[in-house]
Design an enzyme around this catalytic site. Structure first.
Site, short mmCIF file in Angstrom:
data_model
loop_
_atom_site.label_atom_id
_atom_site.label_comp_id
_atom_site.label_asym_id
_atom_site.label_seq_id
_atom_site.Cartn_x
_atom_site.Cartn_y
_atom_site.Cartn_z
CE1 TYR A 60 38.24 56.22 57.44
CE2 TYR A 60 39.70 57.60 58.73
CZ TYR A 60 39.36 56.35 58.22
OH TYR A 60 40.15 55.27 58.47
CD GLU A 74 34.49 53.42 57.57
OE1 GLU A 74 33.40 53.26 58.13
OE2 GLU A 74 35.57 53.02 58.05
CG ASP A 131 43.72 41.74 36.39
OD1 ASP A 131 43.96 42.89 35.97
OD2 ASP A 131 44.30 41.24 37.36
CB THR A 134 46.10 48.54 38.32
OG1 THR A 134 46.70 48.28 37.05
CG2 THR A 134 46.19 47.30 39.18
CE LYS A 147 50.32 46.87 36.71
NZ LYS A 147 49.21 46.60 37.64
NE ARG A 197 51.62 51.88 43.04
CZ ARG A 197 52.38 51.69 41.96
NH1 ARG A 197 52.98 52.70 41.36
NH2 ARG A 197 52.54 50.48 41.45
C1 LIG Z 1 47.25 41.82 35.81
C2 LIG Z 1 47.48 42.42 37.16
N1 LIG Z 1 46.52 42.29 38.09
C3 LIG Z 1 46.67 42.81 39.33
C4 LIG Z 1 47.81 43.47 39.69
C5 LIG Z 1 47.98 43.93 41.11
O1 LIG Z 1 48.01 45.28 41.22
P1 LIG Z 1 48.69 46.00 42.51
O2 LIG Z 1 50.15 45.83 42.35
O3 LIG Z 1 48.18 47.40 42.36
O4 LIG Z 1 48.15 45.33 43.72
C6 LIG Z 1 48.83 43.63 38.75
C7 LIG Z 1 50.08 44.35 39.12
O5 LIG Z 1 51.15 44.01 38.79
C8 LIG Z 1 48.67 43.09 37.45
O6 LIG Z 1 49.63 43.20 36.52
#
Ligand SMILES: Cc1ncc(COP(=O)(O)O)c(C=O)c1O
Length: 429
Positions: A51, A53, A196, A222, A225, A231
Site C-alpha cells: 500500500y 497512498e 488522449d 493508456t 495498447k 493495463r
Molecule cells: C482513446 C481512448 N481513451 C481511453 C480509453 C479507456 O481506457 P480503459 O479501457 O483502460 O479504461 C480507451 C480504451 O479503449 C481509448 O481507446
C-alpha cells in the site's frame, strides 16, 4: 504458473486456455497487444502486496522506499519519452485517467468538447451515458462525410460553445491527428487541450506519429495498447507540482498540482504498484531502437493491409490509413459489422464490429469493422504476411457464410501462427 496450477487448477486451466487462444488466433483488435515477458513478470510481482497512498517521498504508509524508486523511474521515463516535464503514473486505467482530468479542470456543468463516440471518439470524451456526458455539458464534434476530422468545423464549434476543455484523440480514427491545429483552436477559445493518445502512444514513442507535446496542455495515454505495457494509464503535463492536498486555481502553471490532486486524493486511493513497475519496464522498452523498428513496422503493416484490401475491392473509411488501424465499411459486401466480425472470428481472426462515420445502422450491429496491426507486428508479421492476411480477410468478407472459405482461412491462420510463435518461453504453462 506452477504455483497456480497446484493451488487452483480450475483458474490455471482457464489461463492456459487463454494463452492457447492468443497463440492460435490472429489478434487484430487495434487496442490489444502482447506484452513482453519482463512486463508480465513485473505485473505478477510482489509489488501487488504493498500500500502506498500518496506520491514518492510523500506517502501515508511506511516501507515505500522501493516503491518510491520504481514510481520515480516510471515518471522520469514517461517525461523523457513524451516531452512533458511532469507525469502522473498512478491512474488505474484510461477511463479513470480521463475522469481525473475532467475533475481537475472542470466544475460540474461546465462545457467540454470531444470527438463523438460513433465517429471514432471515446466514451469518456463526453458520451451521454458516461460520467463525462452526465456531469459536464458535453459538446461533440464529428468527421466530414468521408471520415476525416474537419478542423474548420471543430474551430467553429469551439467558437460557438466556448468549451473549457477540448479532448482530441480517439479509438477508431485511421489518420494522423493535427495536434498543432487543435492547439491553436484550443488557445483561441482559452480551453485546455487534452490529447488522449491511448491508441497511438506507441507510434508517438517510435516517432511515426507527431507528438502532442508543445500543443496539448495535457497528454493522457493508456499503457496497454500500442505502447505495449500493462493495463494502466499515464497523465502528462508541464510545470512543477506543489502540495496536492491544497487546492490551486485552474491555470496552466498549476496543471501538475491539479492533476496530481485529482488522481489522489481526488479519485483514487492506493496506487497499483505492480502496474507502476510494469509501466516503468514498458516505458524502458519503448525507449529502445527495437521499439522504433516495431512502431515503423506497425504502420508499414497497416499500409500493406490497406493496399491489399483496396485491391480486393473493400471499402476503407478515408480510403486508407496513416497509423495502426483500418476502418472498413462492410455493407457493400452485403453483410454487417457484427456478422463480419463473427465470420472472421470463426476463421480465427479477431477484429471488432465498429460504427463508421454517419452510420445508418445501430452501434450494436454497425456497418463497419475495425482492424489493427500492433499485436501481429509484435508477433513478427511483416508486409508479406499482411498481404496474406488481407487476402484471407477479403475472402471471408465476400462470403461470410461459406464454410469452405472459413475452413480455408483457418488453415492459413494456423500456418501464419506456426510461422510466428508466441510466448515460446511460456511453453511450460
Ligand atoms: C482513446 C481512448 N481513451 C481511453 C480509453 C479507456 O481506457 P480503459 O479501457 O483502460 O479504461 C480507451 C480504451 O479503449 C481509448 O481507446
Amino acid at each position: 504458473m506452477d504455483a497456480l496450477q497446484q493451488r487452483d487448477p480450475e483458474v490455471a486451466a482457464h489461463v492456459t486456455a487463454e494463452l492457447q487462444r492468443q497463440r492460435e488466433q490472429l489478434v487484430m483488435i487495434p487496442s490489444e497487444n502482447y506484452v513482453s515477458p519482463a512486463v508480465l513478470a513485473a505485473t505478477g510481482s510482489v509489488l501487488t502486496n504493498k500500500y502506498s497512498e500518496g506520491y514518492p517521498g510523500k506517502r501515508y504508509y511506511t516501507g515505500n522506499e522501493h516503491v518510491d524508486a520504481i514510481e520515480q523511474l516510471a515518471r522520469v521515463r514517461a517525461q523523457k519519452l513524451f516531452g512533458y516535464s511532469h507525469a502522473n503514473v498512478q491512474p488505474y486505467s484510461g477511463s479513470p485517467a480521463n475522469h481525473a482530468i475532467c475533475f481537475a479542470l472542470l466544475n460540474p456543468g461546465e462545457t467540454l468538447m470531444g470527438m463523438h463516440l460513433l465517429y471514432g471518439g471515446h466514451l469518456t470524451h463526453g458520451w451521454g451515458v458516461n460520467f463525462s456526458g452526465t456531469y459536464y455539458h458535453a459538446v461533440q464534434y464529428t468527421t466530414n462525410a468521408d471520415g476525416w476530422l474537419d478542423y474548420d468545423a471543430i474551430a467553429e464549434l469551439a467558437r460557438a460553445e466556448r468549451p473549457k476543455l477540448i479532448f482530441c484523440g480517439g479509438t477508431a480514427y485511421p489518420r494522423t491527428i493535427d495536434f498543432a491545429r487543435l492547439g491553436e483552436i484550443a488557445r483561441s477559445v482559452d480551453a485546455f487541450l487534452v490529447a488522449d493518445v491511448s491508441h497511438i502512444a506507441g507510434l508517438i514513442a517510435a516517432g511515426v506519429h507527431p507528438s502532442p507535446a508543445g500543443h496539448a496542455d495535457v497528454m493522457m495515454t493508456t499503457t496497454h495498447k500500442t505502447l505495449r505495457g500493462p493495463r494502466g494509464a499515464v497523465i502528462l503535463c508541464s510545470g512543477e507540482p506543489s502540495n496536492p492536498l491544497k487546492s490551486a486555481p485552474r491555470t496552466r502553471e498549476n496543471l501538475p498540482t491539479l492533476i496530481d490532486r485529482a488522481v489522489f486524493p481526488g479519485l483514487q486511493g492506493g496506487p497499483h504498484d505492480h502496474q507502476t513497475a510494469a509501466i516503468a519496464v514498458a516505458l524502458g522498452e519503448a525507449s529502445t531502437p527495437a521499439f522504433t523498428t516495431y512502431g515503423r513496422q506497425i504502420v508499414a503493416n497497416a499500409r500493406a493491409l490497406a493496399e491489399t484490401l483496396l485491391a480486393e475491392g473493400c471499402t476503407l473509411i478515408t480510403g486508407g490509413t496513416d497509423n495502426h488501424l483500418l476502418l472498413l465499411d462492410v455493407t457493400p459486401h452485403g453483410t454487417t459489422g457484427r456478422l463480419a466480425a463473427e465470420a472472421l472470428s470463426r476463421a480465427g481472426i479477431s477484429v471488432n464490429a465498429n460504427s463508421i462515420p454517419h452510420d445508418p445502422r445501430k452501434p450494436f450491429d454497425p456497418s463497419g469493422i475495425r482492424i489493427g496491426t500492433p499485436a501481429l507486428t509484435t508477433r513478427g508479421f511483416n508486409e508479406n504476411d499482411m498481404r496474406t492476411v488481407g487476402n484471407a480477410i477479403a475472402a471471408v468478407l465476400k462470403t461470410p457464410t461459406d464454410n469452405v472459405t472459413i475452413e480455408r482461412t483457418r488453415q492459413t491462420v494456423r500456418e501464419l501462427c506456426a510461422a510466428h510463435p508466441l510466448y515460446a518461453e511460456l511453453a511450460g504453462v
